[in-house]
Design a protein around this motif. Structure first.
Motif, mmCIF file in Angstrom:
data_model
loop_
_atom_site.group_PDB
_atom_site.id
_atom_site.type_symbol
_atom_site.label_atom_id
_atom_site.label_comp_id
_atom_site.label_asym_id
_atom_site.label_seq_id
_atom_site.Cartn_x
_atom_site.Cartn_y
_atom_site.Cartn_z
ATOM 1 N N UNK A 83 0.814 -1.217 0.000
ATOM 2 C CA UNK A 83 0.000 0.000 0.000
ATOM 3 C C UNK A 83 0.847 1.265 0.000
ATOM 4 N N UNK A 84 0.273 2.343 -0.490
ATOM 5 C CA UNK A 84 0.907 3.657 -0.380
ATOM 6 C C UNK A 84 0.404 4.310 0.904
ATOM 7 N N UNK A 85 1.274 5.047 1.572
ATOM 8 C CA UNK A 85 0.960 5.542 2.912
ATOM 9 C C UNK A 85 1.208 7.043 3.003
ATOM 10 N N UNK A 86 0.347 7.722 3.736
ATOM 11 C CA UNK A 86 0.542 9.148 3.968
ATOM 12 C C UNK A 86 1.719 9.391 4.897
ATOM 13 N N UNK A 87 1.941 8.480 5.844
ATOM 14 C CA UNK A 87 3.074 8.624 6.758
ATOM 15 C C UNK A 87 4.368 8.058 6.188
ATOM 16 N N UNK A 88 4.305 7.597 4.922
ATOM 17 C CA UNK A 88 5.480 7.210 4.145
ATOM 18 C C UNK A 88 6.365 6.174 4.851
ATOM 19 N N UNK A 89 5.742 5.186 5.469
ATOM 20 C CA UNK A 89 6.527 4.125 6.105
ATOM 21 C C UNK A 89 7.186 3.249 5.045
ATOM 22 N N UNK A 90 8.294 2.651 5.405
ATOM 23 C CA UNK A 90 8.976 1.738 4.489
ATOM 24 C C UNK A 90 9.313 0.421 5.176
ATOM 25 N N UNK A 91 9.106 0.342 6.489
ATOM 26 C CA UNK A 91 9.458 -0.870 7.226
ATOM 27 C C UNK A 91 8.328 -1.895 7.137
ATOM 28 N N UNK A 92 8.688 -3.116 6.802
ATOM 29 C CA UNK A 92 7.715 -4.201 6.733
ATOM 30 C C UNK A 92 7.043 -4.392 8.091
ATOM 31 N N UNK A 93 5.696 -4.465 8.062
ATOM 32 C CA UNK A 93 4.946 -4.684 9.291
ATOM 33 C C UNK A 93 4.568 -3.419 10.039
#
Length: 278
Positions: free
Chosen positions: A165-175
């Motif tokens: 998914x694309x995220x507003x908080x721009x996370x990149x870590x799995x989980x």
């Protein structure tokens, strides 16, 4: 000798049974309902990746698009709906046609590729549609919106194509927790639903689209992650969708799988069985 005749008779009966079962299934899928499994997140949070539903084909009548397209790449089978029901391909018309309403969730055939898409109907013939600063305008009036909190999901591969998914908080870590802003949008006819936003995108500001006669304008509820009528067909978008390309209306999720296959019953989402759609 009698035993061989019995075996031959049993085989013949089995073939006949399978034949008629396929005929009945084909009629059911062509005339009444078509199964559809959501492969992408363009309609979140109304529809999640892995939702399984049946599309009501009786809602808008029938056209060539009502017939199934059969593609089995491994054995080279590529039968288009027009190959089966080309005799129904008129001048953008339908048999026993019914008019869709703004806010309907509709499966339709892409006007160029013929692929099945599922989006929400936003603009009907004659409507002026525009997006300004992420706000939807219909006929030069801003559509009502109100805050609806935050949508959260796990940042991980989803569905059979394993997209993240694309995220507003721009996370990149799995989980990690993936967040998107959520708002409640209400169309002029009173239909309300949630939409998701990630941030400022090119699609948040568009020109004015005037929906031509016999065509419709579609958008995904996951506004910043949807290829829809805001994008012209020349660049891979959907553009305006002809009336005859409508397949049917989605009203209810039957069940939903969070795993790679809908057969993985241990990944089914218990809160989405027979869930009605807004």
């Amino acid at each position: 000798m009698a035993t061989e005749e019995k075996k031959g008779s049993a085989i013949l009966e089995t073939i006949k049974t399978v034949f008629w079962a396929l005929i009945i299934a084909g009629i059911f899928r062509t005339i009444l309902f078509q199964p559809f499994w959501i492969p992408s997140g363009s309609m979140k949070d109304t529809l999640l990746v892995g939702d399984f539903l049946f599309v009501n084909k009786m809602a808008y009548g029938y056209s060539y698009a009502s017939c199934p397209t059969i593609r089995i790449q491994r054995i080279g089978v590529n039968i288009d709906a027009a190959d089966i029901c080309g005799f129904l391909d008129g001048d953008n018309t339908r048999i026993m046609g019914g008019e869709p309403e703004r806010g309907d969730i509709i499966v339709f055939r892409h006007p160029v590729t013929g692929a099945d898409f599922i989006k929400r109907l936003i603009g009907t013939p004659g409507d002026r549609v525009q997006v300004k600063d992420g706000v939807l305008y219909l006929n030069d009036e801003a559509v009502k919106r109100e805050d609806a909190g935050v949508f959260e999901e796990i940042y991980e591969p989803q569905g059979p194509i394993r997209s993240r998914p694309r995220c507003e908080n721009r996370v990149i870590a799995e989980g990690a927790i993936c967040r998107k802003s959520r708002e409640r949008e209400t169309l002029p006819n009173g239909v309300s639903y949630d939409i998701l936003n990630i941030g400022t995108q090119r699609s948040d500001n568009t020109g004015v689209f005037v929906v031509p006669e016999g065509h419709y304008f579609f958008m995904g509820d996951n506004r910043d992650n949807s290829t829809d009528s805001r994008f012209p067909q020349a660049v891979g978008g959907v553009g305006m969708v002809p009336y005859e390309n409508l397949v049917g209306r989605a009203d209810r999720v039957i069940f939903s799988s969070a795993g790679r296959s809908m057969l993985f019953f241990w990944t089914w989402r218990g809160d989405r069985f027979f869930k009605g759609l807004e």
